[in-house]
Design a protein around this motif. Sequence first.
Motif, PDB file in Angstrom:
ATOM      1  N   GLU A   1       0.688  -1.307  -0.077  1.00 43.69           N
ATOM      2  CA  GLU A   1      -0.068  -0.008  -0.052  1.00 43.69           C
ATOM      3  C   GLU A   1       0.902   1.255   0.075  1.00 43.69           C
ATOM      4  N   ILE A   2       1.975   1.159   0.423  1.00 44.72           N
ATOM      5  CA  ILE A   2       2.862   2.437   0.749  1.00 44.72           C
ATOM      6  C   ILE A   2       3.475   2.844  -0.739  1.00 44.72           C
ATOM      7  N   ALA A   3       3.778   1.812  -1.625  1.00 47.74           N
ATOM      8  CA  ALA A   3       4.090   2.028  -2.820  1.00 47.74           C
ATOM      9  C   ALA A   3       2.904   2.364  -3.676  1.00 47.74           C
ATOM     10  N   ALA A   4       1.898   1.933  -3.446  1.00 50.23           N
ATOM     11  CA  ALA A   4       0.503   2.303  -4.128  1.00 50.23           C
ATOM     12  C   ALA A   4       0.253   3.519  -4.152  1.00 50.23           C
ATOM     13  N   TYR A   5       0.383   4.181  -2.770  1.00 52.19           N
ATOM     14  CA  TYR A   5      -0.415   5.606  -2.474  1.00 52.19           C
ATOM     15  C   TYR A   5       1.120   6.435  -3.110  1.00 52.19           C
ATOM     16  N   HIS A   6       2.348   5.986  -2.828  1.00 54.36           N
ATOM     17  CA  HIS A   6       3.304   6.937  -3.506  1.00 54.36           C
ATOM     18  C   HIS A   6       3.230   7.072  -4.805  1.00 54.36           C
ATOM     19  N   VAL A   7       2.997   5.859  -5.756  1.00 57.36           N
ATOM     20  CA  VAL A   7       2.751   6.048  -7.169  1.00 57.36           C
ATOM     21  C   VAL A   7       1.401   6.911  -7.393  1.00 57.36           C
ATOM     22  N   GLY A   8       0.625   6.858  -6.665  1.00 53.85           N
ATOM     23  CA  GLY A   8      -0.884   7.446  -6.961  1.00 53.85           C
ATOM     24  C   GLY A   8      -0.634   8.822  -6.540  1.00 53.85           C
ATOM     25  N   GLY A   9       0.321   9.201  -6.101  1.00 50.52           N
ATOM     26  CA  GLY A   9       0.590  10.875  -5.832  1.00 50.52           C
ATOM     27  C   GLY A   9       0.187  11.266  -4.375  1.00 50.52           C
ATOM     28  N   THR A  10      -0.236  10.214  -3.537  1.00 50.28           N
ATOM     29  CA  THR A  10      -0.768  10.644  -2.259  1.00 50.28           C
ATOM     30  C   THR A  10       0.368  10.819  -1.361  1.00 50.28           C
ATOM     31  N   LEU A  11       1.363   9.909  -1.466  1.00 53.73           N
ATOM     32  CA  LEU A  11       2.644  10.240  -0.668  1.00 53.73           C
ATOM     33  C   LEU A  11       3.889  10.793  -1.303  1.00 53.73           C
ATOM     34  N   SER A  12       4.693  11.708  -0.739  1.00 55.00           N
ATOM     35  CA  SER A  12       5.811  12.031  -1.283  1.00 55.00           C
ATOM     36  C   SER A  12       6.725  10.883  -1.018  1.00 55.00           C
TER      37      SER A  12
END
Length: 488
Positions: free
Chosen positions: A227-238
Amino acid sequence: MFAGVSSFGFGGTNAHVVLTEAPSLPLSFDEEYLTYTETMAKPQPDILTISAQSLSSLQRLITTYKETIRDSSLDKRLADICYSAQQRRTHHPYRVAVVGETKQEIIEEMERIQRNKEWREDVKPKYTEPTIAFVFNGQGSQWQGMGKGLFRSNKVFRNAVQKCNRIFRKFADWSLIEELFSANKNSRLSRTSVAQPMIFAIQIALVKALSECGISPDAAVGHSLGEIAAYHVGGTLSLEDALLIIFERSRYMEMVKGKGKMAVVQLSFEEADEFIAPYRDQLSIAANNGPNSVMLSGASVPLLGLLKDLENKKVFYKVMDSDYAFHSMQMESICNPFEESLTAIRPKASEIPVYSTVYGFRHPKAGLTSKYWRRNVRQPVCFQEALEQCFKDQYDAYIEIGPHQSLRVVHGLFVAEKRLPTKRHHANLCSSLIHCQVRAIPRLGERMKPLWYALFVQSGQEERVRYLIDRHSHIHVDQMLIPKRKLL
């Protein structure tokens, strides 16, 4: 090697110098890992794409390709045949794709496809842009040697890993790159504090390499750690926030090592919930992975006892090779300090849909605070629910992103089910990405061409196999020429 240099001056001065080659200097940190090795010399696999306008043409075309490749008397390289099929052919609605490192592997794959009838008809209009969902797997996909060849051979992948390492070193006292190239005896991948950051770095670097080739996600979903990679790739997490979460998550989860076990069990969520009812204070359902696949987690003794009962009932299970009980009550002791360590993260609005496996649906960024990541560690992974929501939005292909395909046994739609006869893990870029992509190829058609050209094409020589046309007889009868019968 020695060399002599003489100089004779007009004034009578003579000079002679004897030179030798310069001593070898120690390689810099990055140069050492970019040195050509035996891994780079291994043959790269070829990928053959076959398509036709009808099912009958496709079936006959597969047979023609088999015969052409099998005929050793023909002076045709396999790479040339694959190049022509990828780059010089229009991709028609009926499609298959096969991959192999040798002619025999390619032929065996085509024979398997013919036996199992694994062709696909793309019923979407040709002008429709195919959509892709990236599925990021979690812990368990790591293996010793993952990413070495990619780091050496692909600049985009290498730069992404190096960037992750620079940021990660702000939090940690060890290097991702050093661990990537550590010898087998020195590897620490069995420790979750090492495995989680390594998997994340590989996933981000794979996404960058795919993006460079024109393949980017239209949606993302991640399993637990993924999920951490998913939200980073999705633009939510720097990237900084994502690596901070990875560092703290893995560090705290390492603290519960040796206190429990986990096992995959072939039961539905409801059936598993009923079985663990007598052990509710010691066991938990850690993940709902599929219609008949759950992960159980908790104290070792009651878990092994429950698995013995399931064995007597002929229920399949597999105990995980680790001493952790993730997503269970054993995580409670680390939840508070872990949550407090993430107060500095600042989530943003996502640029693409990201499906939460904490809640089982698309989750707004407003709730993606430190409390969310606490739930990510403690609560069950709602993977099945998140995927069902993803399926309802009807993406054309699902590409599993990670060092190895750990989710392929859960859902048949995952494109990471490609198997080569003898090798499970591959260190070079082509093999790794083929394992992620091969089943997506029939679905994506023309959108895959940039990726083929960048990764799979090993020759530019054209070597076509003749297309087989369906032949039908059509006799037109002019009604005016038919003698009319006289009515009596």
